[in-house]
Design a protein around this motif. Structure first.
Motif, mmCIF file in Angstrom:
data_model
loop_
_atom_site.group_PDB
_atom_site.id
_atom_site.type_symbol
_atom_site.label_atom_id
_atom_site.label_comp_id
_atom_site.label_asym_id
_atom_site.label_seq_id
_atom_site.Cartn_x
_atom_site.Cartn_y
_atom_site.Cartn_z
ATOM 1 N N VAL A 62 29.536 -1.309 -34.117
ATOM 2 C CA VAL A 62 28.575 -0.628 -33.236
ATOM 3 C C VAL A 62 27.214 -1.306 -33.325
ATOM 4 O O VAL A 62 26.546 -1.530 -32.309
ATOM 5 N N LEU A 63 26.813 -1.655 -34.543
ATOM 6 C CA LEU A 63 25.542 -2.346 -34.737
ATOM 7 C C LEU A 63 25.523 -3.688 -34.009
ATOM 8 O O LEU A 63 24.563 -4.018 -33.306
ATOM 9 N N ALA A 64 26.605 -4.451 -34.149
ATOM 10 C CA ALA A 64 26.693 -5.752 -33.480
ATOM 11 C C ALA A 64 26.674 -5.582 -31.968
ATOM 12 O O ALA A 64 26.001 -6.327 -31.251
ATOM 13 N N HIS A 65 27.407 -4.581 -31.471
ATOM 14 C CA HIS A 65 27.441 -4.296 -30.035
ATOM 15 C C HIS A 65 26.047 -3.978 -29.518
ATOM 16 O O HIS A 65 25.586 -4.532 -28.514
ATOM 17 N N ASP A 66 25.353 -3.072 -30.207
ATOM 18 C CA ASP A 66 24.013 -2.662 -29.770
ATOM 19 C C ASP A 66 23.014 -3.817 -29.842
ATOM 20 O O ASP A 66 22.176 -3.985 -28.956
ATOM 21 N N ARG A 67 23.117 -4.609 -30.900
ATOM 22 C CA ARG A 67 22.197 -5.743 -31.053
ATOM 23 C C ARG A 67 22.437 -6.787 -29.963
ATOM 24 O O ARG A 67 21.500 -7.368 -29.423
ATOM 25 N N LEU A 68 23.701 -7.017 -29.625
ATOM 26 C CA LEU A 68 24.019 -7.980 -28.570
ATOM 27 C C LEU A 68 23.513 -7.492 -27.219
ATOM 28 O O LEU A 68 22.922 -8.253 -26.453
ATOM 29 N N LEU A 69 23.709 -6.211 -26.913
ATOM 30 C CA LEU A 69 23.192 -5.669 -25.647
ATOM 31 C C LEU A 69 21.666 -5.763 -25.584
ATOM 32 O O LEU A 69 21.102 -6.103 -24.539
ATOM 33 N N ALA A 70 20.995 -5.487 -26.695
ATOM 34 C CA ALA A 70 19.536 -5.568 -26.725
ATOM 35 C C ALA A 70 19.062 -7.007 -26.528
ATOM 36 O O ALA A 70 18.094 -7.260 -25.803
ATOM 37 N N ALA A 71 19.754 -7.963 -27.153
ATOM 38 C CA ALA A 71 19.374 -9.373 -27.014
ATOM 39 C C ALA A 71 19.591 -9.861 -25.592
ATOM 40 O O ALA A 71 18.786 -10.616 -25.051
ATOM 41 N N ILE A 72 20.683 -9.443 -24.968
ATOM 42 C CA ILE A 72 20.955 -9.819 -23.578
ATOM 43 C C ILE A 72 19.877 -9.230 -22.668
ATOM 44 O O ILE A 72 19.373 -9.918 -21.775
ATOM 45 N N ALA A 73 19.520 -7.980 -22.888
ATOM 46 C CA ALA A 73 18.461 -7.337 -22.081
ATOM 47 C C ALA A 73 17.154 -8.103 -22.218
ATOM 48 O O ALA A 73 16.462 -8.362 -21.232
ATOM 49 N N LEU A 74 16.817 -8.497 -23.443
ATOM 50 C CA LEU A 74 15.594 -9.265 -23.688
ATOM 51 C C LEU A 74 15.619 -10.588 -22.933
ATOM 52 O O LEU A 74 14.655 -10.987 -22.289
ATOM 53 N N ALA A 75 16.776 -11.273 -22.971
ATOM 54 C CA ALA A 75 16.914 -12.552 -22.282
ATOM 55 C C ALA A 75 16.822 -12.394 -20.767
ATOM 56 O O ALA A 75 16.402 -13.304 -20.070
ATOM 57 N N GLU A 76 17.213 -11.224 -20.278
ATOM 58 C CA GLU A 76 17.132 -10.957 -18.840
ATOM 59 C C GLU A 76 15.779 -10.372 -18.432
ATOM 60 O O GLU A 76 15.557 -10.061 -17.272
ATOM 61 N N GLY A 77 14.881 -10.218 -19.396
ATOM 62 C CA GLY A 77 13.551 -9.704 -19.089
ATOM 63 C C GLY A 77 13.496 -8.196 -18.925
ATOM 64 O O GLY A 77 12.571 -7.672 -18.330
ATOM 65 N N ARG A 78 14.523 -7.512 -19.441
ATOM 66 C CA ARG A 78 14.555 -6.045 -19.356
ATOM 67 C C ARG A 78 14.299 -5.450 -20.728
ATOM 68 O O ARG A 78 14.396 -6.134 -21.732
ATOM 69 N N SER A 79 13.992 -4.163 -20.755
ATOM 70 C CA SER A 79 13.866 -3.490 -22.056
ATOM 71 C C SER A 79 15.257 -3.154 -22.562
ATOM 72 O O SER A 79 16.199 -3.013 -21.795
ATOM 73 N N ALA A 80 15.368 -3.036 -23.876
ATOM 74 C CA ALA A 80 16.669 -2.781 -24.503
ATOM 75 C C ALA A 80 17.222 -1.445 -24.040
ATOM 76 O O ALA A 80 16.474 -0.501 -23.818
ATOM 77 N N PRO A 81 18.569 -1.373 -23.895
ATOM 78 C CA PRO A 81 19.178 -0.115 -23.450
ATOM 79 C C PRO A 81 19.050 0.991 -24.495
ATOM 80 O O PRO A 81 18.869 0.781 -25.629
#
Length: 125
Positions: A106-125
């Motif tokens: 779950v931690l890895a999943h959440d961290r990956l989603l947050a990193a992708i959001a950052l790379a896309e210029g969005r705030s973390a989910p």
């Protein structure tokens, strides 16, 4: 990206090949010069010392190019987080039973989603 797109040009010839005097220093980490400060003296490559005028860029093609360059900078800035999150996700995939038991999946999943959001210029989910 939204917002105004400002630039400077020479009021005499209209050239954007202009700038202002500045002070730079050497950054040993990046191995490049970095801006330490800008001064008031402005100039045009063609006309010499002039007081530059600020203007708003409105050309949609030029704005699209600027947006592409900004997006690339966002992704480059997020690269470290993306790589760290990908490593976590890979580790969780390699040992799924331990990862699930300890909540690392779950931690890895959440961290990956947050990193992708950052790379896309969005705030973390």
């Amino acid at each position: 990206m939204n917002g105004m797109y400002l630039a400077y040009r020479c009021p005499l010839c209209g050239s954007e090949e202009c700038g202002n005097d500045a002070n730079a220093g050497w950054d040993v980490v990046t191995q490049s010069s970095v801006l330490l400060g800008a001064f008031d003296n402005e100039w045009c490559n063609a006309c010499g010392d002039v007081r530059l005028e600020e203007f708003t860029i409105t050309d949609p093609v030029r704005i699209a190019v600027i947006d592409q360059q900004r997006a690339r900078l966002v992704v480059e800035g997020a690269a470290h987080d993306l790589l760290a999150a990908a490593r976590d996700a890979l580790a969780a995939l390699c040992d799924q039973s331990t990862a699930r038991r300890k909540g690392y999946d779950v931690l890895a999943h959440d961290r990956l989603l947050a990193a992708i959001a950052l790379a896309e210029g969005r705030s973390a989910p």
